[in-house]
Design an enzyme around this catalytic site. Structure first.
Site, PDB file in Angstrom:
ATOM      1  N   GLU A   1     -48.503  81.058  14.025  1.00  0.00           N
ATOM      2  CA  GLU A   1     -47.520  81.436  14.941  1.00  0.00           C
ATOM      3  C   GLU A   1     -47.119  82.948  14.683  1.00  0.00           C
ATOM      4  O   GLU A   1     -45.902  83.385  14.281  1.00  0.00           O
ATOM      5  CB  GLU A   1     -46.206  80.724  14.351  1.00  0.00           C
ATOM      6  CG  GLU A   1     -46.355  79.264  14.631  1.00  0.00           C
ATOM      7  CD  GLU A   1     -45.282  78.318  14.533  1.00  0.00           C
ATOM      8  OE1 GLU A   1     -45.208  77.352  14.986  1.00  0.00           O
ATOM      9  OE2 GLU A   1     -44.471  78.839  13.459  1.00  0.00           O
TER      10      GLU A   1
ATOM     11  N   GLU B   1     -49.618  71.593  16.549  1.00  0.00           N
ATOM     12  CA  GLU B   1     -48.355  71.355  16.006  1.00  0.00           C
ATOM     13  C   GLU B   1     -47.402  70.789  17.227  1.00  0.00           C
ATOM     14  O   GLU B   1     -47.239  71.216  18.172  1.00  0.00           O
ATOM     15  CB  GLU B   1     -47.256  72.409  15.452  1.00  0.00           C
ATOM     16  CG  GLU B   1     -48.087  72.999  13.984  1.00  0.00           C
ATOM     17  CD  GLU B   1     -47.158  74.062  13.438  1.00  0.00           C
ATOM     18  OE1 GLU B   1     -45.873  74.004  13.570  1.00  0.00           O
ATOM     19  OE2 GLU B   1     -47.723  74.936  12.765  1.00  0.00           O
TER      20      GLU B   1
END
Length: 473
Positions: A174, A365
């Site tokens: 991320e 995710e």
């Protein structure tokens, strides 16, 4: 009846710092995650360990000592791949050593062997919010170009060591969170708000060079392996049809896509020039940087998806581990932690990204964080979690039908782990329950939830079970 491709990688995903524990065992050095209390969003960064404080990550769920039991349970659920990360400071305790820590390398040898024993494909993140603390305190994190060399040494070490075991790598977790949680994502201590954007974009350039080096190493050392990037890409909708809201939302979205634009396309997008000009940003680059980035683009785009948000022009830009925090969307329900539930948004994002890049996507995710209750029979009926996953998987299947190339899907936290954002255990994502509370109390006993059998059935039927309407609303 619809079904997913036969080679689709059904899986689960965790992170070393949220699961392993053993924070100072077998030569491991302290990482940034070891000195955070109450999570990386709104929590407290101590800079060092204070004995009087509780740090949830220090023991976490003790995966370091219990991984064989946990991998066996995950294998029983039928997963085809398992995403985790390597703790950088387990390999290079301070981040800047010349030689790695052999005990750390051996742990991941043993872990990957256990994963492979069950025919499960490891999917490994090189750096997942666990930068060695020394690299922040001594070098100022990714603002310092020296980190490129430290990362390259680390990447070379692990790719060489595990070249016969790992075929799917991701460079950073991320990485677009540099903007909203810069310390956790990039080891960037913001000391001057007026200098913030300069620091973020300079650090981002260093990460792009490091990413290119990792991709180059990957293909030189293990030609059949794939190196992906990983971003948080939950979508941003305009709050109204006011053109100001629409364009402001578009610009906000580009702030995240800037990272995938560079790592996938291989060059800085034209819109970056205006951002840098208007904010007085001057990114220092060295000869050869741009050529290296251009020649070593990533092989696939991994991303997290939890929710959507709506944005109004001029509103403050805030975010957490789920993405940008926006205004209320009256069309969506929320989790008990206030995260909007937007399954169709996953289909939207898959199409948005595949239209833009035309490279394979990997949803690494996605999940539902909520409290679980054990009933009088010792069972956990997590119907809300099942409903969330089912609806998102149906929309993912629609995206595949739309023409999006999707490698796989990894359920975030298939076994309960410490929440990165809040440092809680009670915000549970797993289909395997872990007996531990927010204060660190509990036996660490593992227990299957209702969702365990449900997900196993989904995998066994290649997704056909998604259309069995047996979930309580």
């Amino acid at each position: 009846m619809k079904e997913f491709p036969k080679d689709f990688l059904w899986g689960g995903a965790i992170a070393a710092n949220q699961a392993e524990g053993a924070w100072n065992e077998d030569g491991k050095g302290p990482a940034i995650s070891d000195v955070y209390r109450n999570g990386i969003v709104g929590g407290h960064f101590d800079g060092e360990v204070h004995e009087e404080h509780f740090y949830a990550s220090h023991e976490a769920i003790d995966f370091y000592h219990r991984y064989k039991e946990d991998i066996a349970l995950l294998a029983e659920s039928g997963i085809k791949c398992f995403r985790t990360s390597i703790a950088w400071s387990r390999i290079f305790p301070n981040g800047d050593e010349e030689e790695p820590n052999e005990k750390g390398l051996q742990f991941y040898d043993d872990l990957f062997n256990e994963i492979l024993k069950y025919g499960i494909e490891p999917v490994i993140t090189i750096s997942h919010f666990e930068i060695p603390l020394n690299l922040i305190l001594k070098y100022d994190g990714w603002k310092n170009r020296q980190l490129i060399g430290f990362y390259e040494r680390y990447a070379r070490t692990i790719i060489t060591r595990y070249k016969d075991k790992v075929k799917y790598w991701m460079n950073f977790n991320e990485i677009n969170h540099f903007h909203t949680i810069p310390l956790a994502a990039g080891g960037i201590l913001i000391k001057d708000e007026e200098q913030k954007l300069q620091d973020i974009y300079q650090a981002s350039h260093h990460v792009f060079v490091a990413s290119a080096l990792a991709k180059k190493l990957c293909h030189e050392i293990s030609p059949d392996a794939k190196m992906g990037c990983m971003l948080s890409l939950s979508p941003i909708y305009p709050h109204t049809c006011n053109p100001d809201d629409i364009f402001d939302s578009y610009e906000l979205r580009r702030r995240s896509l800037f990272y995938s634009d560079v790592m996938i396309r291989g060059y800085y997008p034209s819109y970056a020039k205006r951002i840098w000009k208007e904010h007085g940003i001057s990114v220092v680059m060295e000869n050869g940087d741009l050529e290296l980035i251009k020649e070593n683009t990533v092989d696939y785009l991994g991303f997290s998806y939890y929710r959507s948000s709506t944005h109004k022009a001029g509103m403050p830009i805030l975010g957490n581990t789920g993405g940008i925090i926006g205004l209320e969307n009256p069309y969506l329900e929320k989790t008990e932690w206030g995260w909007p539930i937007d399954p169709k948004g996953l289909r939207y994002v898959c199409n948005e990204l595949y239209d833009r890049y035309q490279i394979p996507l990997f949803i690494v995710e996605n999940g539902y964080g909520g409290r679980d209750e054990i009933d009088e029979n010792g069972e956990i009926h997590d119907d809300a979690r099942i409903d969330y996953i089912r609806k998102h998987l149906i929309q993912l299947q629609e995206a595949i039908e739309d023409g999006c190339e999707v490698i796989g899907y990894t359920w975030w936290g298939p076994i309960d782990i410490v929440s990165a954002g809040t440092g809680e255990m009670e915000k549970r994502y797993g289909y395997i329950y872990v007996d531990k509370d927010n204060d660190g109390n509990g036996t660490l006993e593992r227990r299957k939830k209702k969702s365990f059998g449900w997900y196993k059935n989904v995998i066994e039927t290649d997704g056909r079970a998604l259309y069995e309407r047996n979930v309580k609303k």
